[in-house]
Write a protein that holds these residues in place. Structure first.
Motif, PDB file in Angstrom:
ATOM      1  N   ALA A 241     -41.666 -36.707  -9.277  1.00  0.00           N
ATOM      2  CA  ALA A 241     -43.097 -36.766  -8.974  1.00  0.00           C
ATOM      3  C   ALA A 241     -43.409 -35.994  -7.700  1.00  0.00           C
ATOM      4  N   GLY A 242     -42.490 -35.110  -7.266  1.00  0.00           N
ATOM      5  CA  GLY A 242     -42.703 -34.335  -6.048  1.00  0.00           C
ATOM      6  C   GLY A 242     -42.907 -32.864  -6.354  1.00  0.00           C
ATOM      7  N   LEU A 243     -43.494 -32.156  -5.382  1.00  0.00           N
ATOM      8  CA  LEU A 243     -43.763 -30.730  -5.512  1.00  0.00           C
ATOM      9  C   LEU A 243     -43.210 -30.022  -4.279  1.00  0.00           C
ATOM     10  N   ILE A 244     -42.397 -28.975  -4.504  1.00  0.00           N
ATOM     11  CA  ILE A 244     -41.823 -28.201  -3.410  1.00  0.00           C
ATOM     12  C   ILE A 244     -42.437 -26.807  -3.472  1.00  0.00           C
TER      13      ILE A 244
ATOM     14  N   GLN B  40     -35.961 -40.946  -7.424  1.00  0.00           N
ATOM     15  CA  GLN B  40     -35.623 -40.329  -6.150  1.00  0.00           C
ATOM     16  C   GLN B  40     -35.835 -38.826  -6.179  1.00  0.00           C
ATOM     17  N   LEU B  41     -35.996 -38.251  -4.990  1.00  0.00           N
ATOM     18  CA  LEU B  41     -36.115 -36.808  -4.818  1.00  0.00           C
ATOM     19  C   LEU B  41     -35.401 -36.444  -3.527  1.00  0.00           C
ATOM     20  N   ASP B  42     -34.487 -35.492  -3.615  1.00  0.00           N
ATOM     21  CA  ASP B  42     -33.672 -35.085  -2.470  1.00  0.00           C
ATOM     22  C   ASP B  42     -33.754 -33.568  -2.356  1.00  0.00           C
ATOM     23  N   VAL B  43     -34.226 -33.063  -1.213  1.00  0.00           N
ATOM     24  CA  VAL B  43     -34.376 -31.616  -0.985  1.00  0.00           C
ATOM     25  C   VAL B  43     -33.609 -31.246   0.276  1.00  0.00           C
TER      26      VAL B  43
ATOM     27  N   VAL C 193     -39.337 -24.935   3.303  1.00  0.00           N
ATOM     28  CA  VAL C 193     -40.101 -25.360   2.135  1.00  0.00           C
ATOM     29  C   VAL C 193     -41.046 -26.469   2.559  1.00  0.00           C
ATOM     30  N   GLU C 194     -42.056 -26.690   1.745  1.00  0.00           N
ATOM     31  CA  GLU C 194     -42.968 -27.800   1.980  1.00  0.00           C
ATOM     32  C   GLU C 194     -42.846 -28.753   0.803  1.00  0.00           C
ATOM     33  N   LEU C 195     -42.570 -30.006   1.087  1.00  0.00           N
ATOM     34  CA  LEU C 195     -42.445 -31.036   0.071  1.00  0.00           C
ATOM     35  C   LEU C 195     -43.706 -31.879   0.062  1.00  0.00           C
ATOM     36  N   GLU C 196     -44.274 -32.055  -1.119  1.00  0.00           N
ATOM     37  CA  GLU C 196     -45.448 -32.916  -1.263  1.00  0.00           C
ATOM     38  C   GLU C 196     -45.100 -34.038  -2.229  1.00  0.00           C
ATOM     39  N   LYS C 197     -45.312 -35.263  -1.779  1.00  0.00           N
ATOM     40  CA  LYS C 197     -45.003 -36.434  -2.591  1.00  0.00           C
ATOM     41  C   LYS C 197     -46.044 -37.506  -2.312  1.00  0.00           C
ATOM     42  N   ASN C 198     -46.722 -37.971  -3.340  1.00  0.00           N
ATOM     43  CA  ASN C 198     -47.749 -39.011  -3.216  1.00  0.00           C
ATOM     44  C   ASN C 198     -48.774 -38.690  -2.134  1.00  0.00           C
ATOM     45  N   GLY C 199     -49.205 -37.444  -2.081  1.00  0.00           N
ATOM     46  CA  GLY C 199     -50.229 -37.034  -1.113  1.00  0.00           C
ATOM     47  C   GLY C 199     -49.703 -36.738   0.278  1.00  0.00           C
ATOM     48  N   ARG C 200     -48.434 -37.011   0.542  1.00  0.00           N
ATOM     49  CA  ARG C 200     -47.834 -36.723   1.844  1.00  0.00           C
ATOM     50  C   ARG C 200     -47.136 -35.373   1.785  1.00  0.00           C
TER      51      ARG C 200
END
Length: 189
Positions: A86-89, A104-107, A114-121
């Motif tokens: 459910a995340g966007l990189i 889970q999401l691990d970058v 990179v910019e990680l966006e998850k649940n509006g954060r």
């Protein structure tokens, strides 16, 4: 110099074979890691049991990942995005790994940002950093990258080197066979 040229040709041959098998924008790895070249020139190594779809247009290059992959993104003015879990990189040109499950999401970033966006954060992840999201705790944790992807990407590179050596051996045998046939023809003529 000759070995580098031969190895370079073998590597390009292997990439060509892999590229042909990955040209449709849908990739899956099955029981072994898989190297794919995307239409924009970016390179992706999918870990075992992982899948990726890729689309690009004038405004975005977008990948959707299930599982784990290492990305080496070609620099471009067109943003590169990876939807994972459910995340966007988002990235313009870098090297990073993503491990995504439903929970889970691990970058981890090997070079660039990179910019990680998850649940509006949103969170920027720089070279040598790691961001981990745990759905159960609904929290983004940032720390030092562990580069766990090196375990399976190094195994993949070793497999490619072994394949290259087999191709080189086959090429030597083929070359010897051609020389023998050529000599036989010369003797007969």
């Amino acid at each position: 110099m000759v070995k580098n040229t031969v190895f370079g040709r073998m590597w390009l041959f292997c990439l060509l074979l892999v590229s042909i098998s990955c040209s449709d924008g849908r990739f899956s790895s099955g029981d072994e890691a898989k190297l794919c070249e995307l239409p924009d020139g970016s390179i992706v190594i999918l870990n075992k049991q992982s899948a990726l779809t890729f689309e690009m247009n004038d405004t975005v290059r977008q990948a959707v990942l299930t599982g784990e992959a290492f990305f080496k993104v070609t620099k471009s003015d067109v943003p590169f995005e990876v939807q994972a879990g459910a995340g966007l990189i988002r990235v313009l040109g870098t090297e990073f790994s993503v491990d995504a499950t439903d929970e889970q999401l691990d970058v981890e970033v090997e070079s660039g940002v990179v910019e990680l966006e998850k649940n509006g954060r949103k969170r920027k992840v720089r070279k040598g950093e790691r961001v981990f999201y745990d759905d159960v705790k609904s929290v983004l944790k940032q720390g030092h990258a562990e580069f766990k992807h090196h375990i399976w990407t190094d195994d993949f590179k070793d497999d490619m080197r072994a394949l290259g050596k087999e191709i080189e051996k086959g090429g030597k045998k083929l070359g010897e066979g051609i020389k023998k046939v050529s000599k036989d023809l010369k003797d007969k003529l």
